[in-house]
Every structure is written in structure tokens, then in C-alpha cells.
Motif scaffolding. Sequence first.
Motif, PDB file in Angstrom:
ATOM      1  N   ALA A  54     -26.411   2.784  20.334  1.00  0.00           N
ATOM      2  CA  ALA A  54     -26.970   3.848  21.169  1.00  0.00           C
ATOM      3  C   ALA A  54     -26.251   5.168  20.918  1.00  0.00           C
ATOM      4  O   ALA A  54     -26.854   6.235  20.991  1.00  0.00           O
ATOM      5  N   TRP A  55     -24.954   5.114  20.631  1.00  0.00           N
ATOM      6  CA  TRP A  55     -24.206   6.335  20.351  1.00  0.00           C
ATOM      7  C   TRP A  55     -24.399   6.780  18.901  1.00  0.00           C
ATOM      8  O   TRP A  55     -24.388   7.955  18.594  1.00  0.00           O
ATOM      9  N   LEU A  77     -32.583   4.080  27.101  1.00  0.00           N
ATOM     10  CA  LEU A  77     -31.424   3.241  26.775  1.00  0.00           C
ATOM     11  C   LEU A  77     -30.144   4.069  26.705  1.00  0.00           C
ATOM     12  O   LEU A  77     -29.054   3.582  27.035  1.00  0.00           O
ATOM     13  N   ALA A  78     -30.254   5.319  26.290  1.00  0.00           N
ATOM     14  CA  ALA A  78     -29.081   6.189  26.250  1.00  0.00           C
ATOM     15  C   ALA A  78     -28.541   6.434  27.657  1.00  0.00           C
ATOM     16  O   ALA A  78     -27.338   6.412  27.895  1.00  0.00           O
ATOM     17  N   PHE A  79     -29.464   6.677  28.594  1.00  0.00           N
ATOM     18  CA  PHE A  79     -29.042   6.843  29.987  1.00  0.00           C
ATOM     19  C   PHE A  79     -28.394   5.562  30.501  1.00  0.00           C
ATOM     20  O   PHE A  79     -27.404   5.600  31.242  1.00  0.00           O
ATOM     21  N   ASP A 132     -26.743  -6.414  24.574  1.00  0.00           N
ATOM     22  CA  ASP A 132     -28.087  -6.259  25.130  1.00  0.00           C
ATOM     23  C   ASP A 132     -28.724  -4.945  24.666  1.00  0.00           C
ATOM     24  O   ASP A 132     -29.881  -4.916  24.239  1.00  0.00           O
ATOM     25  N   LEU A 133     -27.975  -3.850  24.738  1.00  0.00           N
ATOM     26  CA  LEU A 133     -28.492  -2.552  24.309  1.00  0.00           C
ATOM     27  C   LEU A 133     -28.840  -2.558  22.824  1.00  0.00           C
ATOM     28  O   LEU A 133     -29.896  -2.061  22.410  1.00  0.00           O
ATOM     29  N   ASN A 134     -27.939  -3.122  22.028  1.00  0.00           N
ATOM     30  CA  ASN A 134     -28.205  -3.166  20.584  1.00  0.00           C
ATOM     31  C   ASN A 134     -29.486  -3.934  20.284  1.00  0.00           C
ATOM     32  O   ASN A 134     -30.275  -3.547  19.409  1.00  0.00           O
ATOM     33  N   GLY A 135     -29.700  -5.038  21.004  1.00  0.00           N
ATOM     34  CA  GLY A 135     -30.896  -5.826  20.782  1.00  0.00           C
ATOM     35  C   GLY A 135     -32.162  -5.068  21.131  1.00  0.00           C
ATOM     36  O   GLY A 135     -33.181  -5.150  20.414  1.00  0.00           O
ATOM     37  N   ALA A 140     -36.955  -1.656  19.288  1.00  0.00           N
ATOM     38  CA  ALA A 140     -37.726  -0.409  19.362  1.00  0.00           C
ATOM     39  C   ALA A 140     -37.935   0.233  18.005  1.00  0.00           C
ATOM     40  O   ALA A 140     -38.751   1.162  17.877  1.00  0.00           O
ATOM     41  N   LEU A 141     -37.232  -0.219  16.990  1.00  0.00           N
ATOM     42  CA  LEU A 141     -37.286   0.397  15.663  1.00  0.00           C
ATOM     43  C   LEU A 141     -38.031  -0.492  14.672  1.00  0.00           C
ATOM     44  O   LEU A 141     -38.108  -1.715  14.841  1.00  0.00           O
ATOM     45  N   THR A 142     -38.532   0.116  13.628  1.00  0.00           N
ATOM     46  CA  THR A 142     -39.076  -0.660  12.519  1.00  0.00           C
ATOM     47  C   THR A 142     -37.908  -1.245  11.730  1.00  0.00           C
ATOM     48  O   THR A 142     -36.768  -0.761  11.824  1.00  0.00           O
TER      49      THR A 142
END
Length: 294
Positions: A54-55, A77-79, A132-135, A140-142
Motif C-alpha cells: 500500500a505504501w 485501502l490506503a486509508f 490482508d492488505l497486500n492480498g 485489485a490489480l491485473t
Amino acid sequence: MPFALRLTGLFRASFLVLLFSTLSPAYGDSRENAGELPLSRHTLVLPANLPHLAWVLKGQTAALGLDETQRNTLAALAFEARDTLQPRLQEARNVERAIAAATLEGKDIAQLAGELDRLQQLKRQATDAQIDLNGRIRAALTPEQYGQLLRLAQSMPDAGPGVIPGKDGMTPAAALVLPDYALISPRHLPHLMNFIGQLSLDAARRQSLEQYADQTVRPNLLPLLREAQQLEQAIGQAVLDGEGQSTVVGQLDRLLQLKRQAAEIHIRCIAQVRQILPADQYSQLLALARETRP
């Protein structure tokens, strides 16, 4: 390998730039801040092994070719990273400092048990949140965008709150060494045995310390740190390959156990050094450690 998103798309780009520039100073972090470790390094698994995606994402909207839906998802997700992950990392850093200071002043493991428990809890919670965030970022990405993001992460392992990825003049991240895999960073809790040779000790004290290091510390501490290193690398690879938290839970449990055991050996070692040395030489030893801290 840390993470921060340019929140363009949730509102308007100009508003989001303003948002990032006006976040509370409590969330600031930089290696330029009194030589402190980047906040991103206070997780259970170091960002060199498990990047904070996220960073890493911060400022990469155009480079990754994100569409509006992706920007909105990643902005949210950043928030979430700011509000859930960051406070845990900040508290973990503060607890590390407190444990280190208390250890060097003479507190033992029994007296520090509560703080050690809390540090373990914070680092595990932070790493669970990061996984969890990384997943969700990966989802969300291709595949092509995700692969590009991982390549970016390799070039900015310390990206995080207050650390701008790719900033000119940013100190390159130092390569990890075995002591970095401890529960408490050697920047906060130095390995005093490394500096004993710089003291003018009588033969009896020097022999006593060298025997303790050779017979008690190194044979027990080094295998724990090596296993921790291997586990971190395995956990990081599994998560980046798409495995969820449930898949690596056993490895995370073992990693936490290894780091706690290593921390207790380190704390007992410092107590032994403090017991053997006269007060003035112990103070001199601490000064040497601070002068050359990593």
C-alpha cells in the motif's frame, strides 16, 4: 518494502495531494528523523521480505496505468493502512524503545514480560493486517500491474509513512544482516558483546565474558535468528505469490516464538555483561554501542 497509495480517484487528485500533505505529524516517519528506523520495519516480517504494497503504491497511479475503479479501491485501502496498520507500528516502535531502555538500565525478563508480550502482539497484528492488505491490493490489480508493483517494491524497501518512494537524496536501505531478524532491532537494543574488545578489561573479566558469549549466547542465539530469517523469506514469498494469512499462520506462530526466545537470550546476555563489568566500564560500553549503532 513498505507501502503508501496516491489516493487519486476517491476524490479529486488535487484534494488527495492536499490530504497527504496535511496528515497529522503523529503519522510522520523518516530515516532522517534522528536516525530512527523507518516505521515500516517494525512488523514481524521485515519489509525486505514482505513489502508494504500500500505504501509502495504511493505516486504510482500513472506508472501502473490504474483505471478509476482501481484507484477508488486502492484509495480506500490506503486509508485503511493509515488507520489500522500505522498506529500498531508506531506503538510497536515505542514499546521496543521502552524495553531496550529498561533492559540497559538493569530490568530482567520477568520484569519485562508484559512489555515483551505486548510487542509480540503488536507485531503480529501489524503483519496480519499487512498480509490482508497486500492480498486485497493484488486482487485489485491485473497480473501485469501486480508484477510491476513487485518490481517497484524491490527498489524501495523502506517506503512508508513520511518516506517518499524514489525521493532524491533518500538514504539507500542497508542490506539486512542476521541481527535485524530479532524481535527488538539492534538499533534499539545493541549486542554489547560486539564492543567488549574495545574496553580495557582485566584478564578475569574478559575471560568470563568471552566464555559466556562462546558457550551460552552464540550457540543458542544464532540458530534462532537463522531460522527466523529463513521463515521470514518463506512467509514473504508465499504471501506475494497469493497465499492468504490462514496458509502461513503456523509459520507466523513459529516466527513469533523464535523472536521471543532470541530476545530473552539477548536480555540475559546484557544482564550478564552488566553484572560482570564495573559501573564505569558498563557506561563506557553503552557509549561505544551508541556511537556505532547501525
